[in-house]
Design an enzyme around this catalytic site. Structure first.
Site, PDB file in Angstrom:
ATOM      1  N   HIS A  58       0.828  -1.213   0.000  1.00  0.00           N
ATOM      2  CA  HIS A  58       0.000   0.000   0.000  1.00  0.00           C
ATOM      3  C   HIS A  58       0.855   1.253   0.000  1.00  0.00           C
ATOM      4  O   HIS A  58       1.911   1.300   0.612  1.00  0.00           O
ATOM      5  CB  HIS A  58      -1.013   0.002   1.152  1.00  0.00           C
ATOM      6  CG  HIS A  58      -0.426   0.027   2.529  1.00  0.00           C
ATOM      7  ND1 HIS A  58      -0.220   1.200   3.210  1.00  0.00           N
ATOM      8  CD2 HIS A  58      -0.035  -0.967   3.357  1.00  0.00           C
ATOM      9  CE1 HIS A  58       0.262   0.934   4.409  1.00  0.00           C
ATOM     10  NE2 HIS A  58       0.393  -0.380   4.534  1.00  0.00           N
ATOM     11  N   ASP A  71      -0.531   4.340   0.663  1.00  0.00           N
ATOM     12  CA  ASP A  71      -1.038   5.356   1.586  1.00  0.00           C
ATOM     13  C   ASP A  71      -0.357   5.189   2.936  1.00  0.00           C
ATOM     14  O   ASP A  71       0.237   4.143   3.213  1.00  0.00           O
ATOM     15  CB  ASP A  71      -2.570   5.246   1.743  1.00  0.00           C
ATOM     16  CG  ASP A  71      -3.016   3.927   2.349  1.00  0.00           C
ATOM     17  OD1 ASP A  71      -2.430   2.876   2.011  1.00  0.00           O
ATOM     18  OD2 ASP A  71      -3.951   3.926   3.178  1.00  0.00           O
ATOM     19  N   ASP A  85       6.073   1.467   6.821  1.00  0.00           N
ATOM     20  CA  ASP A  85       4.658   1.112   6.596  1.00  0.00           C
ATOM     21  C   ASP A  85       4.050   2.057   5.589  1.00  0.00           C
ATOM     22  O   ASP A  85       3.493   3.075   5.938  1.00  0.00           O
ATOM     23  CB  ASP A  85       3.910   1.174   7.931  1.00  0.00           C
ATOM     24  CG  ASP A  85       2.465   0.714   7.826  1.00  0.00           C
ATOM     25  OD1 ASP A  85       2.118   0.102   6.820  1.00  0.00           O
ATOM     26  OD2 ASP A  85       1.680   0.986   8.751  1.00  0.00           O
ATOM     27  N   GLU A 101      -5.344   1.362   2.194  1.00  0.00           N
ATOM     28  CA  GLU A 101      -5.197   0.275   3.168  1.00  0.00           C
ATOM     29  C   GLU A 101      -5.397   0.761   4.586  1.00  0.00           C
ATOM     30  O   GLU A 101      -6.067   0.110   5.392  1.00  0.00           O
ATOM     31  CB  GLU A 101      -3.811  -0.367   3.014  1.00  0.00           C
ATOM     32  CG  GLU A 101      -3.676  -1.702   3.744  1.00  0.00           C
ATOM     33  CD  GLU A 101      -3.255  -1.586   5.203  1.00  0.00           C
ATOM     34  OE1 GLU A 101      -3.399  -2.575   5.931  1.00  0.00           O
ATOM     35  OE2 GLU A 101      -2.803  -0.493   5.621  1.00  0.00           O
ATOM     36  N   GLU A 102      -4.819   1.900   4.909  1.00  0.00           N
ATOM     37  CA  GLU A 102      -4.909   2.410   6.278  1.00  0.00           C
ATOM     38  C   GLU A 102      -6.340   2.831   6.617  1.00  0.00           C
ATOM     39  O   GLU A 102      -6.635   3.146   7.769  1.00  0.00           O
ATOM     40  CB  GLU A 102      -3.960   3.599   6.481  1.00  0.00           C
ATOM     41  CG  GLU A 102      -2.489   3.279   6.236  1.00  0.00           C
ATOM     42  CD  GLU A 102      -1.862   2.380   7.306  1.00  0.00           C
ATOM     43  OE1 GLU A 102      -2.587   1.892   8.202  1.00  0.00           O
ATOM     44  OE2 GLU A 102      -0.642   2.157   7.225  1.00  0.00           O
ATOM     45  N   ASP A 154       4.388  -6.159   4.380  1.00  0.00           N
ATOM     46  CA  ASP A 154       3.712  -5.052   5.075  1.00  0.00           C
ATOM     47  C   ASP A 154       3.557  -5.382   6.553  1.00  0.00           C
ATOM     48  O   ASP A 154       2.555  -5.058   7.174  1.00  0.00           O
ATOM     49  CB  ASP A 154       2.338  -4.794   4.423  1.00  0.00           C
ATOM     50  CG  ASP A 154       1.624  -3.596   5.030  1.00  0.00           C
ATOM     51  OD1 ASP A 154       2.312  -2.692   5.542  1.00  0.00           O
ATOM     52  OD2 ASP A 154       0.377  -3.567   4.986  1.00  0.00           O
ATOM     53  N   HIS A 169       2.764   3.792  12.511  1.00  0.00           N
ATOM     54  CA  HIS A 169       1.626   4.560  13.025  1.00  0.00           C
ATOM     55  C   HIS A 169       2.013   5.500  14.168  1.00  0.00           C
ATOM     56  O   HIS A 169       1.175   6.247  14.651  1.00  0.00           O
ATOM     57  CB  HIS A 169       0.485   3.652  13.527  1.00  0.00           C
ATOM     58  CG  HIS A 169      -0.142   2.833  12.450  1.00  0.00           C
ATOM     59  ND1 HIS A 169      -1.422   2.353  12.543  1.00  0.00           N
ATOM     60  CD2 HIS A 169       0.327   2.429  11.249  1.00  0.00           C
ATOM     61  CE1 HIS A 169      -1.708   1.664  11.451  1.00  0.00           C
ATOM     62  NE2 HIS A 169      -0.661   1.696  10.654  1.00  0.00           N
TER      63      HIS A 169
HETATM   64  N1  BES Z   1       1.158  -2.714   8.038  1.00  0.00           N
HETATM   65  C1  BES Z   1      -0.027  -2.678   8.805  1.00  0.00           C
HETATM   66  C2  BES Z   1      -0.491  -4.050   9.238  1.00  0.00           C
HETATM   67  C3  BES Z   1       0.222  -4.541  10.452  1.00  0.00           C
HETATM   68  C4  BES Z   1       0.100  -3.837  11.632  1.00  0.00           C
HETATM   69  C5  BES Z   1       0.984  -5.653  10.407  1.00  0.00           C
HETATM   70  C6  BES Z   1       0.744  -4.265  12.765  1.00  0.00           C
HETATM   71  C7  BES Z   1       1.635  -6.065  11.510  1.00  0.00           C
HETATM   72  C8  BES Z   1       1.524  -5.382  12.709  1.00  0.00           C
HETATM   73  C9  BES Z   1      -1.130  -2.028   8.010  1.00  0.00           C
HETATM   74  O1  BES Z   1      -0.680  -0.925   7.285  1.00  0.00           O
HETATM   75  C10 BES Z   1      -2.151  -1.471   8.955  1.00  0.00           C
HETATM   76  O2  BES Z   1      -1.835  -0.591   9.707  1.00  0.00           O
HETATM   77  N2  BES Z   1      -3.354  -1.956   8.863  1.00  0.00           N
HETATM   78  C11 BES Z   1      -4.437  -1.410   9.582  1.00  0.00           C
HETATM   79  C12 BES Z   1      -5.673  -1.954   8.932  1.00  0.00           C
HETATM   80  C13 BES Z   1      -6.954  -1.444   9.482  1.00  0.00           C
HETATM   81  C14 BES Z   1      -7.143  -0.016   9.131  1.00  0.00           C
HETATM   82  C15 BES Z   1      -8.074  -2.278   8.966  1.00  0.00           C
HETATM   83  C16 BES Z   1      -4.348  -1.797  11.031  1.00  0.00           C
HETATM   84  O3  BES Z   1      -3.893  -2.906  11.353  1.00  0.00           O
HETATM   85  O4  BES Z   1      -4.694  -0.960  11.866  1.00  0.00           O
HETATM   86 MN    MN Z   2       0.981  -1.362   6.301  1.00  0.00          MN
HETATM   87 MN    MN Z   3      -0.395   0.724   8.732  1.00  0.00          MN
END
Ligand code: BES
Ligand code: MN
Ligand code: MN
Length: 485
Positions: free
Chosen positions: A107, A109, A142, A176-177, A205, A455
């Site tokens: 992603h 974003d 990320d 995605e975020e 990711d 984040h």
């Molecule tokens: N890269 C992350 C997913 C992730 C987070 C993998 C923590 C491993 C550990 C992805 O960009 C993300 O932040 N996803 C969001 C998705 C949500 C908005 C549905 C998340 O996990 O908060």
């Molecule tokens: Mn991510």
């Molecule tokens: Mn993320």
């Protein structure tokens, strides 16, 4: 498990990656400079700009059939009723029918970031700390670093005059975020078209569990994100004039939000725990061998506030049990100082991380029932509504398939150590969709470390992880290209 593959001679490729390091950092620096924050409606043009940046990069590297897939208007809740979703970037590299077809998802974003949040650097300018070997910037880990990692792999092959061992199909999204809105439908639609011959899907990711040992990941939690809207007076009011004589939305909201989860992390919504798959002895044993400690958790959180004091409980609560987090209240007074205001409308946000075998729709109704019941008990005249903003499924795979074996071999070649097999507490909503719609195995092959601060403030990617990560991604393609089925 990695004995099955002969060691491949990848040194020339690794060396080329090292030589191209300055160029790769430059590429990341250009990407970080575009604040492609998907949750901020006013920054949507920047998300689109980021898509075009990727198209230019793909074009220069020799991709073909590059397409920007539009996903239409963003569904409510949204402020701008005509807001367009950012496009999906698709591209193909190579089309040799004798080679396997690997789908790469990532992603472009990022999460919001403001210097005022406490960053030591400008979040949207890549800061290169040469002394400590660290790259700082929103999206570094990320997920811009890993996305560009795939492009770097191709650049190194081009420079070497090497063929890529597989055909690549890339799919990069800009939402995605914010719950991957529109992507499920696109994947379903393209399953027999653009994604027709895909044999395998790899996603870079996620992150190592700690800071020293690489991992391969076979599970993710899902995420259902909700908001509670409470509306009272027609405008924000003076608490000296109206306090005590009208019903206050914030009071209702806090009351309701305080009864969703307790301070030990226990979810207070009835019926959820009953849906969680029971822990088997076999699974319980898996946690014994993973390299992790409460100290590493404390280091990553920058505090001593862990709810569980031993490794196994921490991992289970991160990977295989649900959690509920309260995220914020839109419309509440949140500035410094004291303002005697009664906010007229407040929107409370929270999400639940889901795990096997929680059914998403059933979860929604448990959540709605619980919250509606709580609000009823308040006997409040205010308007009240609870709604789902987005949901994304959990995913658990088999860590013994070809993809994981090939990735383990590549990781060993690059890092000199056999990786741990982990799950993640975070979510990548589209993972299960790729598995189901395309009927392929999905591999999560992380680039960054557990303390990268995705984040958070001062998000970073170690230069060694960026560079060795590129080697690992490329190495994986070579080993996977040689696998049998
Ligand atoms: N890269 C992350 C997913 C992730 C987070 C993998 C923590 C491993 C550990 C992805 O960009 C993300 O932040 N996803 C969001 C998705 C949500 C908005 C549905 C998340 O996990 O908060
Ligand atoms: Mn991510
Ligand atoms: Mn993320």
């Amino acid at each position: 498990m990695s004995e099955k593959y002969e060691k491949l001679e990848l040194e020339p490729f690794f060396k080329t990656i090292d030589e191209l390091k300055p160029k790769f950092i430059e590429r990341l620096s250009k990407a970080i400079a575009i604040p492609s924050v998907s949750s901020d409606e006013s920054l949507r043009p920047k998300v689109v700009e980021m898509a075009h940046f990727l198209v230019d990069e793909l074009t220069n590297l020799g991709f073909h059939d590059i397409q920007l897939k539009e996903l239409g208007i963003q569904p409510p809740p949204v402020t701008d009723k005509n807001l367009k979703l950012p496009p999906i970037v698709l591209g193909k590299f190579g089309s040799d029918p004798k080679k396997k077809n690997v789908l790469i998802y990532g992603h472009y974003d990022v999460q919001p970031a403001l210097k005022e949040d406490g960053w030591s650097y400008d979040p949207f300018k890549l800061t290169v700390d040469e002394k400590n070997g660290i790259l700082y910037g929103r999206g570094s880990t990320d997920d811009k670093g890993p996305v560009l990692g795939w492009l770097n792999v191709i650049e190194a092959h081009n420079k070497l005059g090497w063929e890529l061992p597989v055909n690549l199909i890339v799919c990069f999204e800009g939402m995605e975020e914010s719950g991957s809105l529109g992507l499920d439908e696109l994947v379903a639609k393209e399953a027999k078209n653009y994604f027709k011959d895909v044999d395998q899907c790899t996603i870079s990711d996620n992150y190592w569990l700690g800071t020293t040992k690489p991992v391969l990941t076979y599970g993710l939690r899902g995420c259902n994100y909700y908001q509670i809207i409470v509306k009272g007076p027609g405008a924000d009011l003076h608490s000296g004039i109206f306090g005590g004589i009208i019903s206050e939305p914030m009071t209702d909201l806090i009351k309701v939000m305080s009864q969703l989860v307790d301070s030990q992390g226990k979810i207070l919504i009835p019926g959820i725990d009953e849906m969680v798959a029971p822990l088997t002895e076999k699974e319980d044993k898996l946690y014994d061998n993973i390299d992790f400690s409460v100290e590493e958790l404390n280091a990553a959180s920058g505090s001593d506030t862990a709810l569980h004091q031993n490794k196994k409980d921490i991992l289970k609560h991160r990977w295989r049990y649900p959690s509920l987090s309260l995220h914020g209240i839109e419309g509440a007074f949140s500035g410094a100082g004291a303002k005697t205001v009664i906010p007229s409308k407040v929107v409370g946000k929270f999400s639940i991380r889901t795990v096997p075998n929680i059914e998403s729709k059933k979860l929604d109704s448990l959540v709605f029932d619980h919250i509606n019941k709580l609000f009823k008990q308040l006997n409040s005249p205010n308007d009240f509504k609870v709604e789902l903003i987005h949901d994304g499924n959990y995913w658990v795979s088999d860590p013994f398939n070809e993809s994981f074996q090939a990735a383990a071999k590549a990781t060993e070649d690059v890092w000199g150590i056999v990786p741990d097999f982990t799950r993640e507490g975070g979510s990548i909503p589209i993972t299960l969709t790729f598995e189901k719609e395309l009927g392929v195995d999905v591999l999560l092959l992380p680039m960054g470390r557990g303390d990268d601060g995705a984040h958070s403030i001062n998000e970073k990617l170690d230069i060694s992880n960026y560079i060795n990560g590129c080697k690992t991604l490329g190495g994986f393609l070579h080993y996977y290209g040689k696998s049998e089925n």
